[in-house]
Design a protein around this motif. Structure first.
Motif, PDB file in Angstrom:
ATOM      1  N   GLN A 228       9.417   1.615  -1.255  1.00  0.00           N
ATOM      2  CA  GLN A 228       9.889   2.230  -2.491  1.00  0.00           C
ATOM      3  C   GLN A 228       9.308   3.631  -2.564  1.00  0.00           C
ATOM      4  O   GLN A 228       8.090   3.801  -2.466  1.00  0.00           O
ATOM      5  CB  GLN A 228       9.438   1.395  -3.697  1.00  0.00           C
ATOM      6  N   LYS A 229      10.187   4.618  -2.719  1.00  0.00           N
ATOM      7  CA  LYS A 229       9.721   5.995  -2.858  1.00  0.00           C
ATOM      8  C   LYS A 229       9.034   6.161  -4.200  1.00  0.00           C
ATOM      9  O   LYS A 229       9.494   5.652  -5.222  1.00  0.00           O
ATOM     10  CB  LYS A 229      10.897   6.965  -2.757  1.00  0.00           C
ATOM     11  N   VAL A 230       7.921   6.873  -4.188  1.00  0.00           N
ATOM     12  CA  VAL A 230       7.207   7.203  -5.418  1.00  0.00           C
ATOM     13  C   VAL A 230       7.840   8.465  -5.982  1.00  0.00           C
ATOM     14  O   VAL A 230       8.025   9.449  -5.259  1.00  0.00           O
ATOM     15  CB  VAL A 230       5.703   7.421  -5.143  1.00  0.00           C
ATOM     16  N   GLY A 231       8.189   8.433  -7.251  1.00  0.00           N
ATOM     17  CA  GLY A 231       8.809   9.588  -7.886  1.00  0.00           C
ATOM     18  C   GLY A 231       7.918  10.816  -7.861  1.00  0.00           C
ATOM     19  O   GLY A 231       6.691  10.712  -7.784  1.00  0.00           O
ATOM     20  N   ASP A 232       8.528  11.993  -7.944  1.00  0.00           N
ATOM     21  CA  ASP A 232       7.789  13.254  -7.866  1.00  0.00           C
ATOM     22  C   ASP A 232       6.707  13.370  -8.934  1.00  0.00           C
ATOM     23  O   ASP A 232       5.647  13.887  -8.688  1.00  0.00           O
ATOM     24  CB  ASP A 232       8.739  14.443  -7.971  1.00  0.00           C
ATOM     25  N   LYS A 233       6.969  12.889 -10.119  1.00  0.00           N
ATOM     26  CA  LYS A 233       5.994  13.000 -11.206  1.00  0.00           C
ATOM     27  C   LYS A 233       5.450  11.623 -11.571  1.00  0.00           C
ATOM     28  O   LYS A 233       5.214  11.313 -12.725  1.00  0.00           O
ATOM     29  CB  LYS A 233       6.637  13.659 -12.415  1.00  0.00           C
TER      30      LYS A 233
ATOM     31  N   MET B  32       5.435   6.985  -0.240  1.00  0.00           N
ATOM     32  CA  MET B  32       6.112   5.697  -0.277  1.00  0.00           C
ATOM     33  C   MET B  32       5.116   4.573  -0.504  1.00  0.00           C
ATOM     34  O   MET B  32       3.973   4.655  -0.066  1.00  0.00           O
ATOM     35  CB  MET B  32       6.817   5.424   1.063  1.00  0.00           C
ATOM     36  N   VAL B  33       5.575   3.518  -1.157  1.00  0.00           N
ATOM     37  CA  VAL B  33       4.820   2.273  -1.242  1.00  0.00           C
ATOM     38  C   VAL B  33       5.545   1.294  -0.328  1.00  0.00           C
ATOM     39  O   VAL B  33       6.763   1.129  -0.419  1.00  0.00           O
ATOM     40  CB  VAL B  33       4.762   1.731  -2.689  1.00  0.00           C
ATOM     41  N   SER B  34       4.794   0.681   0.580  1.00  0.00           N
ATOM     42  CA  SER B  34       5.382  -0.218   1.567  1.00  0.00           C
ATOM     43  C   SER B  34       4.807  -1.619   1.436  1.00  0.00           C
ATOM     44  O   SER B  34       3.653  -1.801   1.047  1.00  0.00           O
ATOM     45  CB  SER B  34       5.093   0.281   2.985  1.00  0.00           C
ATOM     46  N   ALA B  35       5.630  -2.600   1.791  1.00  0.00           N
ATOM     47  CA  ALA B  35       5.193  -3.991   1.878  1.00  0.00           C
ATOM     48  C   ALA B  35       5.145  -4.344   3.357  1.00  0.00           C
ATOM     49  O   ALA B  35       6.175  -4.382   4.034  1.00  0.00           O
ATOM     50  CB  ALA B  35       6.163  -4.898   1.138  1.00  0.00           C
TER      51      ALA B  35
ATOM     52  N   ASP C 217       0.840  -1.190   0.000  1.00  0.00           N
ATOM     53  CA  ASP C 217       0.000   0.000   0.000  1.00  0.00           C
ATOM     54  C   ASP C 217       0.877   1.241   0.000  1.00  0.00           C
ATOM     55  O   ASP C 217       1.990   1.222   0.521  1.00  0.00           O
ATOM     56  CB  ASP C 217      -0.901   0.000   1.237  1.00  0.00           C
ATOM     57  N   GLY C 218       0.365   2.298  -0.561  1.00  0.00           N
ATOM     58  CA  GLY C 218       1.084   3.563  -0.602  1.00  0.00           C
ATOM     59  C   GLY C 218       0.517   4.547   0.393  1.00  0.00           C
ATOM     60  O   GLY C 218      -0.685   4.558   0.663  1.00  0.00           O
TER      61      GLY C 218
ATOM     62  N   ASN D 178       3.477   7.741  -9.661  1.00  0.00           N
ATOM     63  CA  ASN D 178       2.475   7.274  -8.703  1.00  0.00           C
ATOM     64  C   ASN D 178       2.798   5.843  -8.278  1.00  0.00           C
ATOM     65  O   ASN D 178       3.823   5.287  -8.668  1.00  0.00           O
ATOM     66  CB  ASN D 178       1.067   7.375  -9.308  1.00  0.00           C
ATOM     67  N   GLU D 179       1.910   5.257  -7.492  1.00  0.00           N
ATOM     68  CA  GLU D 179       2.130   3.919  -6.958  1.00  0.00           C
ATOM     69  C   GLU D 179       2.231   2.859  -8.052  1.00  0.00           C
ATOM     70  O   GLU D 179       2.861   1.818  -7.857  1.00  0.00           O
ATOM     71  CB  GLU D 179       0.990   3.538  -6.010  1.00  0.00           C
TER      72      GLU D 179
END
Length: 137
Positions: free
Chosen positions: A53-58, A38-41, A19-20, A60-61
């Motif tokens: 995993q960090k979601v990039g500025d431009k 962030m998206v986390s497990a 989930d993000g 999404n998940e």
């Protein structure tokens, strides 16, 4: 990562929820821009984040989730994702790992939703009743 993988092996058969989330008040002070997303497990069996995993500025998940899956050893677990993860590329990535998965499906994906409801009906189940039960949980 080695330590996390050892922990994951100890909870074989558990659920990994992906989930993000946006970190509260992580935006810049000027203009409240660029919050940390962030998206986390999450390993539901032992209450441990196995990876992020960090979601990039431009981005999404949808683009961050496959990268997170690449970091994880998910053998023997069931992976769950919310509706944001209901994407062909993500499903194929999970299937290629040979694990079970549960992905939420929303009404806005009408073609896929119709196919799933038709399949449920073909099993002799009432798709509308099942839909109501799922929505209430």
């Amino acid at each position: 990562m080695n330590w996390v993988n050892e922990i994951a092996e100890q909870v074989n058969g558990e659920v990994i929820a992906i989930d993000g989330k946006t970190a509260h008040r992580s935006f810049t002070t000027k203009g409240r821009k660029n919050p940390l997303h962030m998206v986390s497990a999450w390993n539901c069996g032992n209450g441990l984040v196995l990876g992020q995993q960090k979601v990039g500025d431009k981005s999404n998940e949808i683009t961050a989730t496959p990268k997170l899956l690449d970091l994880l050893d998910v053998k023997g677990v069931t992976v769950t994702l919310n509706a944001m993860g209901c994407q062909h590329a993500i499903a194929k990535k999970i299937q290629s790992r040979g694990v079970d998965y549960v992905i939420a499906l929303k009404d806005n994906q009408s073609t896929l939703n119709g196919e799933v409801q038709a399949y449920i009906s073909s099993l002799g189940l009432n798709a509308e009743r099942l839909n109501g039960i799922i929505r209430n949980h």
